[in-house]
Write an enzyme that holds these catalytic residues in place. Structure first.
Site, PDB file in Angstrom:
ATOM      1  N   ASP A 218       6.906  22.235 -26.084  1.00  0.00           N
ATOM      2  CA  ASP A 218       6.902  20.873 -25.538  1.00  0.00           C
ATOM      3  C   ASP A 218       7.925  20.829 -24.415  1.00  0.00           C
ATOM      4  O   ASP A 218       8.492  21.851 -24.038  1.00  0.00           O
ATOM      5  CB  ASP A 218       7.261  19.842 -26.636  1.00  0.00           C
TER       6      ASP A 218
ATOM      7  N   SER B 271      13.410   6.551 -13.429  1.00  0.00           N
ATOM      8  CA  SER B 271      12.314   7.280 -14.056  1.00  0.00           C
ATOM      9  C   SER B 271      12.161   8.670 -13.458  1.00  0.00           C
ATOM     10  O   SER B 271      12.033   9.665 -14.170  1.00  0.00           O
ATOM     11  CB  SER B 271      11.030   6.472 -13.899  1.00  0.00           C
ATOM     12  N   SER B 272      12.201   8.735 -12.106  1.00  0.00           N
ATOM     13  CA  SER B 272      12.035  10.033 -11.442  1.00  0.00           C
ATOM     14  C   SER B 272      13.169  10.984 -11.786  1.00  0.00           C
ATOM     15  O   SER B 272      12.945  12.175 -11.999  1.00  0.00           O
ATOM     16  CB  SER B 272      12.020   9.858  -9.929  1.00  0.00           C
TER      17      SER B 272
ATOM     18  N   HIS C  34      14.219  13.051  12.709  1.00  0.00           N
ATOM     19  CA  HIS C  34      13.023  13.113  13.559  1.00  0.00           C
ATOM     20  C   HIS C  34      12.134  11.890  13.350  1.00  0.00           C
ATOM     21  O   HIS C  34      11.197  11.686  14.096  1.00  0.00           O
ATOM     22  CB  HIS C  34      12.250  14.429  13.383  1.00  0.00           C
ATOM     23  N   HIS C  35      12.451  11.099  12.322  1.00  0.00           N
ATOM     24  CA  HIS C  35      11.752   9.825  12.160  1.00  0.00           C
ATOM     25  C   HIS C  35      12.359   8.759  13.068  1.00  0.00           C
ATOM     26  O   HIS C  35      11.928   7.626  13.078  1.00  0.00           O
ATOM     27  CB  HIS C  35      11.842   9.344  10.718  1.00  0.00           C
TER      28      HIS C  35
ATOM     29  N   HIS D 113      12.848  11.928   4.018  1.00  0.00           N
ATOM     30  CA  HIS D 113      12.192  13.166   4.391  1.00  0.00           C
ATOM     31  C   HIS D 113      11.999  14.123   3.227  1.00  0.00           C
ATOM     32  O   HIS D 113      10.898  14.603   3.000  1.00  0.00           O
ATOM     33  CB  HIS D 113      12.785  13.838   5.620  1.00  0.00           C
TER      34      HIS D 113
ATOM     35  N   TYR E 195       8.409  15.871   1.057  1.00  0.00           N
ATOM     36  CA  TYR E 195       8.145  17.195   0.492  1.00  0.00           C
ATOM     37  C   TYR E 195       8.002  17.141  -1.015  1.00  0.00           C
ATOM     38  O   TYR E 195       7.322  17.982  -1.607  1.00  0.00           O
ATOM     39  CB  TYR E 195       9.222  18.182   0.934  1.00  0.00           C
TER      40      TYR E 195
ATOM     41  N   SER F   5      -2.183  27.015  -5.161  1.00  0.00           N
ATOM     42  CA  SER F   5      -1.850  28.434  -5.348  1.00  0.00           C
ATOM     43  C   SER F   5      -2.356  28.949  -6.686  1.00  0.00           C
ATOM     44  O   SER F   5      -2.437  30.160  -6.902  1.00  0.00           O
ATOM     45  CB  SER F   5      -0.335  28.656  -5.260  1.00  0.00           C
TER      46      SER F   5
ATOM     47  N   TRP G  93       6.890   0.054   4.071  1.00  0.00           N
ATOM     48  CA  TRP G  93       7.438   0.820   2.944  1.00  0.00           C
ATOM     49  C   TRP G  93       8.786   1.441   3.319  1.00  0.00           C
ATOM     50  O   TRP G  93       9.551   1.837   2.461  1.00  0.00           O
ATOM     51  CB  TRP G  93       6.458   1.890   2.465  1.00  0.00           C
TER      52      TRP G  93
ATOM     53  N   GLU H 114      11.661  13.245   0.316  1.00  0.00           N
ATOM     54  CA  GLU H 114      10.620  12.561  -0.454  1.00  0.00           C
ATOM     55  C   GLU H 114       9.224  13.010  -0.016  1.00  0.00           C
ATOM     56  O   GLU H 114       8.324  13.203  -0.831  1.00  0.00           O
ATOM     57  CB  GLU H 114      10.779  11.045  -0.273  1.00  0.00           C
TER      58      GLU H 114
ATOM     59  N   ARG I 262       1.371   0.921  15.253  1.00  0.00           N
ATOM     60  CA  ARG I 262       1.172   0.792  13.808  1.00  0.00           C
ATOM     61  C   ARG I 262       1.365  -0.640  13.338  1.00  0.00           C
ATOM     62  O   ARG I 262       2.005  -1.434  13.999  1.00  0.00           O
ATOM     63  CB  ARG I 262       2.245   1.575  13.059  1.00  0.00           C
TER      64      ARG I 262
ATOM     65  N   LYS J 219       2.879  29.858   4.246  1.00  0.00           N
ATOM     66  CA  LYS J 219       2.090  29.470   3.087  1.00  0.00           C
ATOM     67  C   LYS J 219       0.588  29.450   3.417  1.00  0.00           C
ATOM     68  O   LYS J 219      -0.224  29.986   2.673  1.00  0.00           O
ATOM     69  CB  LYS J 219       2.533  28.092   2.574  1.00  0.00           C
TER      70      LYS J 219
ATOM     71  N   HIS K  53       0.841  -1.193   0.000  1.00  0.00           N
ATOM     72  CA  HIS K  53       0.000   0.000   0.000  1.00  0.00           C
ATOM     73  C   HIS K  53       0.883   1.253   0.000  1.00  0.00           C
ATOM     74  O   HIS K  53       0.704   2.155  -0.813  1.00  0.00           O
ATOM     75  CB  HIS K  53      -0.940  -0.004   1.207  1.00  0.00           C
TER      76      HIS K  53
ATOM     77  N   THR L 244       5.963  26.809   6.519  1.00  0.00           N
ATOM     78  CA  THR L 244       4.681  26.181   6.195  1.00  0.00           C
ATOM     79  C   THR L 244       3.538  27.064   6.653  1.00  0.00           C
ATOM     80  O   THR L 244       2.545  27.236   5.946  1.00  0.00           O
ATOM     81  CB  THR L 244       4.573  24.793   6.862  1.00  0.00           C
TER      82      THR L 244
END
Lengths: 516, 381
Positions: A96, A160-161, A293-294, A244, A248, A259, A132, A246, A441, A322, A67, A319
C-alpha cells in the site's frame, strides 16, 4: 490476514486502501474535468461570433478564471495523484502507500476546497474574475469580496498536494520490493518521484503568495500595492516561481505514462531509459530558473531578460531528448495501435507541436508580439491537453482492465480517440493564427477579422467535449461488465502490476515480490 | 446563424486554408495577414518578424525529421505487416548527438535574438516622449513638455456590441481620439497605470509593454509609414479588458506640428472655459454627454444603477453638494470600482456631469455646480 473492503459509504469515507483512494481521486478529477469543461464551453459559446451574446464580460472573466483553476488544480493534478495511488505501490511491489491515513485525509479535503471555490460563483459580486494567474492588484484591491474564499480554497488544495507528495516520496523511497533499485523503477515512478519533490518545493510558495494577498486585502499590508510602497511585479515573480514548476508538475507524470505505454505496443524496450531519467531531472531543475519568461513584458532589466531567455531555450534540450527517445522506441518495433497507444502517439506529436511554439515563445523579442495573445493560449493548450489529458486518458485505457478485470470496448475507445483528436486540433490549432494576427487573450468579444477561426475553435471545443462523454460511458460499461481481461492484459507488458491477477485484488503484494 | 456558417464554409475553401491571407485592413498602413504576425512598420517590428519566421522554419525542419521518422515507423514497423521487433534500447552516441545538435541550433537562434533585444531596449535619444497611462478601461496620453494630454476611449457604440446594429469594419478597434505621432522620429513611450495592470500593445510597432501602477516602463518606435495603426490592451484588467483599444495615427512631421498646436490651443480654451458661468441648460446638455462616457456603464442609462449604485434618488446626488463633489473628484474610499475623476474629467465636464446627475432621473434638485466650484474644491478651498 486478507480481508475485503468494508460495506457501504463508510468504505469510501474511512478507507486507507490505495486502490480505493486512487479510484476516488480519479472520479473526483473526472467530475472536475467535466465542470471545467462546461466553463470552457461557456467561453467558446460566447466567442462563437463577434458581439456579446450569451454572457456579460464580468461573468466571462469568472469563467476564464474558474476554467483555469478547476482544470489545473481539480482535473489534472488529482488525476495524476489518483494514478500514482493506484499504480505506484503495484509498480514498486509495495502492499500500500507508506502513509495510508494521510492518504485518506489528503483526498477528502479536496472536495471541500472545490465546493468552497465553486460556491463563490453564487456569491454577491461573483466569483474570482482575475484569471487563474490572479495578478495583483486586480486580485487584491480590485477583487470581488469572494476572493477570500478563493484564497482559503487554494490553501486547502496546497495542503492536499503536499500531503500527497510526502506520501508518494515516502512510498517510493521506503517500500520498494527487494531488488527494485532506483534505476530499475518504471519511469512513471521516477517521474512521480521528481514531481513530488517539485510539489513540496513550490506549493508553499503558492500558499505564501495567497497569504500575502490575504494580508493586503484584510490586514492593511501593502505587499503588492504600489501606493503603500509595495510592488505589483513582486506578485508575478512569486507566483511564477510557483507557476512554472507547476506546469511541469502537470507534464512529468505524463512522460511516465507514455514511457510505459509506447514500449508495450511497440513490443520493444524503452529506448534510453537512463537518459530519460536524467532528462526528467534536468527539466525539473530548469523549471526553477525560467519563471520570468512569463513576464518578458513587465519591464525587467535587459540582463534578466537575457538570462531567462537563454535558460528557457535550454529546456528544449532535455525535452528534445525525451521525444527522440520515444520515437526511437517506436523505430523498428512491431507496432499495434490500441486506444492507449493512439493516445500516446498523439501525445508525442501534439506535445512536440506545443514544444515548438514554446521554443518560439522563448525568443524574448518575438515574445513581445506573442505575449498575452491567443498564440500563448494555443501553446499551453497544446502542451496541456495532449500532454496531461491525453496521457491520463491513455493511462486509464491502459490500466483499466487491470483495475476492474474487464476489457474496454476497443471500437468505442478508438472512436473516442478520433473525436477527441479532431476536436482538439480544431479547437486549438486556429488559435495560433488568431493570436499571431493580433487577438489578445481573455476577451469576450473581438473584431470580425478573427471571426472565422474563432467559430472553428468553438465547434472543435464542443466536439472535444462530446468525446469525453464517450469516455465516461466506455469506462462505466467496462466496470459493469465485458470480456474478462487476462492477468497480463497486453502482450508481454513490462512491470510488476501485470504479475498480479486482473482485477487486482484489494490487497496486493502482502509478501514482497522478488525483482531480479 | 446559417449565414455565418455559410460564410465560414466559403472562407474555409477559399482563402484561409490556402494560406493566402485575404485583404483585411486592420492597419491602414498595409494589409494584414489573418494567419501570421504583421511585418509592421518599424525597424524593430520587421526584425521581430524575421526572428519569428526563422524560429518557425527551424521548428518546421525539426518537425519534418522527427515526425517523418515516426510516421515511417508507424507505417512500416507495424505488427499487421509482420514486422518483428528489434531489441536495441541504448546508444550513447545517439543520446549525445541529439543533445548537442539542438544546443547548436539554439545558439544559432540566440545570437540574433540577443541583438534584437538590445536594440529593443535602447530607448535613448528619443525625439518625442509620450506618457501612456492605463485606466479601467481607457488610455490616457500625455506629450511630455508639450502641455498636451487627452484620453482615448472606445468609440464603438453599445448597439454594435449588443448586436442591435451592424458592426463597423473597425469594430472594437476604434477610439474617439487616436494618439498622433510623427513618422521617422524616435518616439519613446513611457507606460504606466492608474489602477490595475494593463498592457499597451500595437502589433505593427512590435511594442507591448505592461502598464503597471507605480512603475514607468519604456519602449520605443520609429514609424516608417504614415497610417492608422490599431492595437489593444493585452493584460487582463477587469470587466472591460476587451473594450479598451489603441489607435495610433502616424503622420508627416508638419501635420503633427499643426495638430499639436491645435491641441495646445484647445487646452487653453478649456482652461479659460473653467472661469465662465454656465446656464442650467448648457450644463445639462454637456452633462448628459459626459454621463454617457464616464458614468453610464456602471450607473445605468436612467441612473438606475447596475455595477454601481443608483443615481436616481441617491442620497449623494440629492443631498450635500460637497459630498457629491468629493465622490466624483476623489472616488470612493470604500469601493475601488468608483474611480476618482479628478485627472480624467476637466472642470467643465465635472461641473456639467454633477449638475446633470442632480437634475436628471427625477432628482430635480434645481442646483447648479459651476466649473469654478470644482476648481476651488480641487484646490481645497
Amino acid at each position: 490476514m486478507a480481508h475485503g473492503p468494508a460495506k457501504g459509504f463508510t468504505r469510501w469515507l474511512y478507507t486507507t486502501n490505495h486502490k480505493d483512494i486512487g479510484s476516488m481521486y480519479l472520479w473526483f478529477s473526472f467530475a472536475m474535468f467535466l465542470l471545467g469543461g462546461v466553463f470552457a464551453l461557456v467561453i467558446r459559446a460566447e466567442l462563437f461570433e463577434p458581439g456579446l451574446q450569451i454572457v456579460e464580460p464580468g461573468f466571462f472573466n469568472q469563467m476564464t478564471t474558474m476554467h483555469g483553476l478547476v482544470m489545473v488544480f481539480g482535473a489534472v493534478m488529482p488525476a495524476f495523484v489518483g494514478l500514482a495511488n493506484w499504480m505506484i505501490p503495484m509498480m514498486v511491489g509495495a502492499p500500500d502507500m507508506a502513509l495510508p491515513r494521510m492518504n485518506n485525509w489528503s483526498f477528502w479535503i479536496l472536495p471541500f476546497a472545490f465546493a468552497m471555490m465553486v460556491s463563490t460563483l453564487f456569491m454577491e459580486g461573483g466569483g474570482p474574475n482575475f484569471g487563474w494567474t490572479f495578478y495583483a492588484p486586480l486580485s487584491t484591491t480590485y477583487a470581488p469580496p469572494s476572493v477570500t474564499f478563493f484564497i482559503f480554497a487554494v490553501h486547502i488544495m496546497g495542503a492536499s498536494s503536499i500531503m500527497g507528495s510526502i506520501n508518494i516520496i515516502a512510498t517510493i523511497l521506503n517500500m520498494r520490493a527487494p531488488g527494485m533499485t532506483l534505476m530499475k523503477m518504471p519511469l512513471f515512478v521516477w517521474t512521480w518521484l521528481i514531481t513530488a519533490y517539485l510539489l513540496i518545493a513550490v506549493m508553499p510558495v503558492l500558499a505564501g503568495v495567497v497569504t500575502m494577498m490575504l494580508m493586503d486585502i484584510h490586514f492593511g499590508t501593502s505587499f503588492f500595492d504600489a501606493a503603500g510602497g509595495g510592488d505589483p511585479v513582486l506578485f508575478q515573480h512569486v507566483f511564477w516561481f510557483f507557476g512554472h514548476p507547476e506546469v511541469y508538475i502537470m507534464i512529468l507524470p505524463a512522460f511516465g505514462i507514455v514511457s510505459a505505454i509506447i514500449p508495450t505496443f511497440a513490443r520493444k524496450p524503452l529506448f534510453g531509459y537512463s537518459s530519460m531519467v536524467y532528462a526528467t531531472a534536468s527539466i525539473a531543475f530548469l523549471s526553477f530558473i525560467v519563471w520570468a519568461h512569463h513576464m518578458f513584458t513587465v519591464g525587467m532589466p535587459i540582463a534578466g531578460e537575457l538570462f531567462f531567455m537563454y535558460a528557457t531555450m535550454l529546456i528544449a534540450v532535455p525535452t528534445g531528448v525525451k521525444v527522440f527517445n520515444w520515437v526511437t522506441t517506436m523505430f523498428r518495433g512491431s507496432m499495434t495501435f490500441e486506444t492507449p497507444m493512439l493516445f500516446s502517439i498523439a501525445f508525442v506529436i501534439l506535445f512536440t507541436i506545443g514544444g515548438f511554439s514554446g521554443l518560439m515563445l522563448a525568443i524574448a523579442p518575438a515574445d513581445f508580439q506573442y505575449h498575452d495573445t491567443y498564440f500563448v493560449v494555443a501553446h499551453f493548450h497544446y502542451v496541456l491537453v495532449p500532454g496531461a489529458i491525453f496521457s491520463i486518458t491513455a493511462g486509464v485505457y491502459y490500466w483499466l482492465p487491470k483495475w476492474c478485470g474487464n476489457m474496454y470496448n476497443e471500437t468505442m475507445g478508438k472512436l473516442q480517440f478520433w473525436l477527441a483528436f479532431i476536436g482538439l486540433n480544431l479547437t486549438f490549432f486556429p488559435m495560433h493564427f488568431v493570436g499571431l494576427a493580433g487577438m489578445q487573450r481573455r476577451v469576450p468579444d473581438y473584431n470580425q477579422f478573427f471571426a472565422d477561426f474563432n467559430m472553428l475553435s468553438s465547434m472543435g471545443a464542443f466536439l472535444f467535449g462530446a468525446a469525453q462523454i464517450l469516455l465516461l460511458y466506455n469506462v462505466i460499461s467496462t466496470i459493469m461488465g465485458g470480456k474478462k481481461a487476462t492477468d497480463e492484459v497486453w502482450e508481454n507488458p513490462e512491470g510488476l502490476e501485470w504479475t498480479v491477477a486482473s482485477p487486482a485484488p484489494y490487497h496486493t503484494f502482502s509478501t514482497p515480490p522478488e525483482v531480479k | 446563424m446559417l449565414n455565418t456558417v455559410n460564410r465560414l464554409m466559403a472562407r474555409l475553401f477559399s482563402s484561409a486554408f490556402l494560406l493566402t491571407a485575404s485583404g483585411y485592413t486592420l492597419a491602414e498602413g498595409g494589409e494584414r495577414s489573418t494567419i501570421n504576425m504583421p511585418i509592421g512598420v518599424t525597424p524593430i517590428s520587421q526584425d521581430v518578424y524575421g526572428l519569428h519566421m526563422d524560429i518557425f522554419w527551424w521548428c518546421v525542419g525539426i518537425g519534418v525529421v522527427v515526425f517523418g521518422v515516426m510516421f515511417y515507423s508507424m507505417i512500416v514497423h507495424r505488427k499487421a505487416n509482420g514486422a518483428k521487433a528489434a531489441n536495441f534500447h541504448d546508444s550513447l552516441a545517439l543520446e549525445v548527438t541529439w543533445t548537442i545538435l539542438p544546443f547548436v541550433i539554439l545558439i544559432i537562434m540566440a545570437i540574433p535574438a540577443t541583438k534584437s533585444l538590445i536594440n529593443l531596449y535602447d530607448t535613448s535619444e528619443s525625439e518625442v516622449d509620450v506618457v501612456v497611462t492605463g485606466y479601467q478601461w481607457y488610455w490616457g496620453y500625455e506629450y511630455l513638455d508639450q502641455d498636451v494630454s487627452f484620453f482615448s476611449r472606445l468609440s464603438t457604440p453599445q448597439e454594435q456590441i449588443r448586436n442591435e446594429a451592424p458592426k463597423g469594419e473597425n469594430y472594437l478597434l476604434e477610439v474617439d481620439e487616436p494618439l498622433v505621432i510623427p513618422i521617422n522620429k524616435k518616439i519613446r513611450f513611457l507606460v504606466t497605470s492608474n489602477d490595475v495592470i494593463h498592457a499597451w500593445w500595437v502589433p505593427d510597432f512590435a511594442v507591448k509593454r505592461d502598464a503597471i501602477p507605480g512603475y514607468i516602463n519604456e519602449s520605443w518606435a520609429k514609424v516608417e509609414k504614415p497610417g492608422l495603426y490599431r492595437g489593444v490592451c493585452a493584460e487582463l484588467c477587469g470587466k472591460d479588458h476587451g473594450f479598451m483599444p489603441i489607435v495610433v495615427k502616424a503622420v508627416p512631421e508638419a501635420e503633427y506640428e499643426t495638430w499639436l498646436a491645435d491641441r495646445r490651443e484647445q487646452a487653453q480654451k478649456i482652461k479659460e472655459l473653467a472661469k465662465k458661468t454656465f446656464t442650467l441648460e448648457e450644463l445639462m446638455a454637456q452633462g448628459e454627454q459626459v454621463y454617457g462616457q464616464a458614468c453610464l456603464a456602471c450607473h445605468g442609462a436612467n441612473g438606475e444603477g447596475g455595477v454601481g449604485k443608483a443615481i436616481a434618488g441617491s442620497p449623494i446626488a440629492t443631498g450635500d453638494i460637497a459630498a457629491h463633489l468629493d465622490i466624483v473628484v476623489n472616488g470612493s474610499s470604500v469601493n475601488p470600482a468608483m474611480a476618482a475623476f479628478k485627472d480624467t474629467l476637466s472642470e467643465v465636464d465635472t461641473a456639467a456631469v454633477i449638475t446633470y446627475q442632480r437634475n436628471a432621473f427625477g432628482n430635480n434638485t434645481g442646483e447648479l455646480v459651476q466649473p469654478i466650484d470644482i476648481l476651488k474644491f480641487k484646490q481645497g478651498k
